[in-house]
Structure formats: C-alpha cells, structure tokens
Design a protein around this motif. Structure first.
Motif, short mmCIF file in Angstrom:
data_model
loop_
_atom_site.label_atom_id
_atom_site.label_comp_id
_atom_site.label_asym_id
_atom_site.label_seq_id
_atom_site.Cartn_x
_atom_site.Cartn_y
_atom_site.Cartn_z
N GLY A 103 -4.85 -11.72 0.47
CA GLY A 103 -4.13 -11.06 1.54
C GLY A 103 -3.85 -9.60 1.26
O GLY A 103 -3.41 -8.87 2.14
N MET A 104 -4.10 -9.17 0.03
CA MET A 104 -3.92 -7.75 -0.28
C MET A 104 -5.12 -6.98 0.29
O MET A 104 -6.22 -7.51 0.37
CB MET A 104 -3.78 -7.55 -1.79
CG MET A 104 -2.51 -8.20 -2.34
SD MET A 104 -2.35 -8.06 -4.11
CE MET A 104 -1.38 -6.58 -4.22
N VAL A 105 -4.88 -5.73 0.68
CA VAL A 105 -5.91 -4.95 1.38
C VAL A 105 -6.31 -3.75 0.53
O VAL A 105 -5.48 -2.91 0.19
CB VAL A 105 -5.38 -4.48 2.76
CG1 VAL A 105 -6.43 -3.66 3.48
CG2 VAL A 105 -4.95 -5.68 3.59
N ASP A 106 -7.60 -3.68 0.20
CA ASP A 106 -8.14 -2.63 -0.67
C ASP A 106 -7.86 -1.22 -0.18
O ASP A 106 -7.65 -0.32 -0.98
CB ASP A 106 -9.65 -2.79 -0.85
CG ASP A 106 -10.01 -3.90 -1.82
OD1 ASP A 106 -9.14 -4.30 -2.62
OD2 ASP A 106 -11.16 -4.36 -1.78
N GLU A 107 -7.87 -1.01 1.13
CA GLU A 107 -7.73 0.33 1.69
C GLU A 107 -6.29 0.80 1.77
O GLU A 107 -6.03 1.96 2.05
CB GLU A 107 -8.37 0.41 3.08
CG GLU A 107 -9.89 0.28 3.07
CD GLU A 107 -10.39 -1.15 2.85
OE1 GLU A 107 -9.62 -2.12 3.11
OE2 GLU A 107 -11.53 -1.31 2.37
N LEU A 108 -5.33 -0.10 1.52
CA LEU A 108 -3.92 0.27 1.55
C LEU A 108 -3.45 0.70 0.17
O LEU A 108 -4.02 0.30 -0.84
CB LEU A 108 -3.07 -0.90 2.04
CG LEU A 108 -3.27 -1.36 3.48
CD1 LEU A 108 -2.36 -2.55 3.79
CD2 LEU A 108 -3.03 -0.23 4.45
N SER A 109 -2.38 1.48 0.15
CA SER A 109 -1.80 1.93 -1.12
C SER A 109 -1.10 0.76 -1.81
O SER A 109 -0.83 -0.29 -1.20
CB SER A 109 -0.79 3.05 -0.87
OG SER A 109 0.35 2.53 -0.20
N VAL A 110 -0.77 0.98 -3.08
CA VAL A 110 -0.01 -0.01 -3.83
C VAL A 110 1.31 -0.28 -3.11
O VAL A 110 1.71 -1.44 -2.92
CB VAL A 110 0.23 0.47 -5.28
CG1 VAL A 110 1.27 -0.38 -5.99
CG2 VAL A 110 -1.08 0.48 -6.06
N ALA A 111 1.98 0.77 -2.67
CA ALA A 111 3.26 0.63 -1.96
C ALA A 111 3.09 -0.22 -0.70
O ALA A 111 3.89 -1.15 -0.45
CB ALA A 111 3.83 1.99 -1.60
N ASP A 112 2.07 0.08 0.09
CA ASP A 112 1.85 -0.68 1.32
C ASP A 112 1.52 -2.14 1.02
O ASP A 112 1.94 -3.05 1.74
CB ASP A 112 0.72 -0.06 2.14
CG ASP A 112 1.12 1.26 2.77
OD1 ASP A 112 2.33 1.53 2.88
OD2 ASP A 112 0.20 2.04 3.13
N TYR A 117 2.15 -7.87 0.92
CA TYR A 117 2.11 -9.10 0.14
C TYR A 117 3.50 -9.73 0.04
O TYR A 117 3.64 -10.95 0.04
CB TYR A 117 1.50 -8.84 -1.24
CG TYR A 117 1.01 -10.08 -1.94
CD1 TYR A 117 0.09 -10.93 -1.33
CD2 TYR A 117 1.47 -10.42 -3.19
CE1 TYR A 117 -0.37 -12.06 -1.96
CE2 TYR A 117 1.02 -11.56 -3.84
CZ TYR A 117 0.10 -12.37 -3.21
OH TYR A 117 -0.34 -13.51 -3.85
N GLY A 118 4.52 -8.89 -0.03
CA GLY A 118 5.89 -9.39 -0.02
C GLY A 118 6.17 -10.17 1.26
O GLY A 118 6.78 -11.24 1.24
N ALA A 119 5.69 -9.64 2.39
CA ALA A 119 5.86 -10.34 3.67
C ALA A 119 5.08 -11.65 3.69
O ALA A 119 5.57 -12.67 4.19
CB ALA A 119 5.43 -9.44 4.82
N ARG A 126 14.27 -6.18 3.89
CA ARG A 126 15.40 -5.71 3.08
C ARG A 126 15.20 -6.07 1.60
O ARG A 126 15.41 -5.26 0.71
CB ARG A 126 16.70 -6.32 3.60
CG ARG A 126 17.90 -5.96 2.74
CD ARG A 126 19.15 -6.66 3.18
NE ARG A 126 19.55 -6.12 4.47
CZ ARG A 126 20.43 -6.68 5.28
NH1 ARG A 126 21.00 -7.82 4.92
NH2 ARG A 126 20.76 -6.12 6.41
N THR A 127 14.78 -7.31 1.36
CA THR A 127 14.56 -7.76 -0.02
C THR A 127 13.43 -6.96 -0.66
O THR A 127 13.52 -6.57 -1.83
CB THR A 127 14.26 -9.27 -0.04
OG1 THR A 127 15.36 -9.97 0.54
CG2 THR A 127 14.03 -9.76 -1.45
N ILE A 128 12.37 -6.72 0.08
CA ILE A 128 11.25 -5.93 -0.45
C ILE A 128 11.72 -4.54 -0.83
O ILE A 128 11.42 -4.04 -1.93
CB ILE A 128 10.07 -5.87 0.55
CG1 ILE A 128 9.48 -7.26 0.77
CG2 ILE A 128 9.00 -4.90 0.04
CD1 ILE A 128 8.52 -7.35 1.94
N ALA A 163 3.72 -9.70 -9.98
CA ALA A 163 5.06 -9.08 -9.94
C ALA A 163 5.73 -9.35 -8.60
O ALA A 163 6.93 -9.64 -8.55
CB ALA A 163 4.94 -7.58 -10.18
N ILE A 164 4.98 -9.26 -7.52
CA ILE A 164 5.55 -9.54 -6.19
C ILE A 164 5.94 -11.01 -6.10
O ILE A 164 7.05 -11.35 -5.69
CB ILE A 164 4.55 -9.16 -5.07
CG1 ILE A 164 4.27 -7.66 -5.10
CG2 ILE A 164 5.11 -9.58 -3.71
CD1 ILE A 164 3.06 -7.26 -4.26
#
Length: 171
Positions: A103-112, A117-119, A126-128, A163-164
């Motif tokens: 579900g992680m996206v290569d074109e997005l930043s680590v922050a994004d 992934y948190g969602a 708020r928790t993220i 970590a997430i």
C-alpha cells in the motif's frame, strides 16, 4: 504461570484447504470412472492441532520452513481465514504484519507514505501527526523525510513500514 491476562489462545487449531477448481462435476465423474482415477482431490491440512498461549505484553514469533503454515496461522488469527477446527480466543486486537509495506506508493515522499500507511493501519490523522516524529526516528529516516519512497533501499522501506505498524494501537 504469570498473573498477566491471556490475550491469545488457540486450542487444537486446524485449517484445511481444498484445492480450487476441483468440484465434482458430471464430466469429472464420468472421466474418473472411465480412467479409474479416484476423482476427489486430497485435502491439505495447513494447520493441524496448533496450540498457542500468549499473555499481555509478550511478543511471539512464528518460525518454520517454507510451506509450514506460518502465514496461514497468522491469517487465521487475524480473522482472514475461518478455522476448520479448534478454537481461537482473542482478547484485544490482532494485527497482521504479513505483507508489511503493501500500500506504500513509490512516487510519494516518506512523509506522505507515513500518513498513507498510517491510515491503512487504521491510525487516525491526529495519532499520525502526534507519532510522526517517533515513527521517523525509529526508522532512522529523519534525513529522508522529503525523499520519494522509490529512492530508499529495501531495508529503509521495511524499517519505515515496521515503524508505522509498531505505532498502531493494539490495546
């Protein structure tokens, strides 16, 4: 025996799979009679009498050779597979980490990706936001917060996903 509450217990857990596409059709019945084949495929027990007990605060690992049933066990505990037999008693939530990073996206930043992934792991916005820096620090990716995920090594990506997942509330 510890006084801590048992949060996971399986007793005689069994999961049997039937090979797909092997329904008993009229064609197969006639073919099997003419050729002398048995017809019904054998069922495969992926789990056969598994007993587990885990208490609050314990961490357990599942180790075994390929095809031993590790993923089947985890998916059954997480409720993705219904057991064929035995019992599962879970108090609290069970999170499945198989497919970590899916579900992680290569074109997005680590922050994004932390937010995305948190969602996916059911963390609230708020928790993220509250855990964002802890996640980055645990993954040791502070210098890469704006880097696209595709620029990270496999190990860095795995640390980020883990970590997430570690910051998901499981109580």
């Amino acid at each position: 025996m510890s006084d801590r509450l048992v949060t996971l217990r399986t007793t005689g857990l069994v999961k049997v799979f039937t090979p797909r596409g092997h329904r008993r059709t009229l064609f197969r019945f006639v073919r099997d009679k003419l050729t002398g084949r048995q017809g019904f495929p054998t069922h495969r027990a992926s789990l056969d009498g598994v007993d587990i007990e885990a208490r609050a605060g314990e961490t357990i690992g599942v180790v075994g050779v390929n095809g031993a049933g590790k993923t089947t066990l985890l998916k059954t505990l997480a409720g993705l597979y219904a057991p064929t037999g035995g019992t599962i008693d879970v108090r609290g939530e069970v999170g499945l980490l198989a497919g970590l990073g899916a579900g992680m996206v290569d074109e997005l930043s680590v922050a994004d990706n932390i937010h995305l992934y948190g969602a996916i792991c059911r963390l609230s916005r708020r928790t993220i936001r509250r855990r964002f820096h802890d996640i980055l620090a645990w993954a040791e990716l502070d210098p890469f917060v704006d880097a696209e995920l595709r620029t990270l090594s496999t190990g860095m990506r795995t640390r980020l996903a883990f970590a997430i997942a570690m910051h998901v509330d499981s109580a």
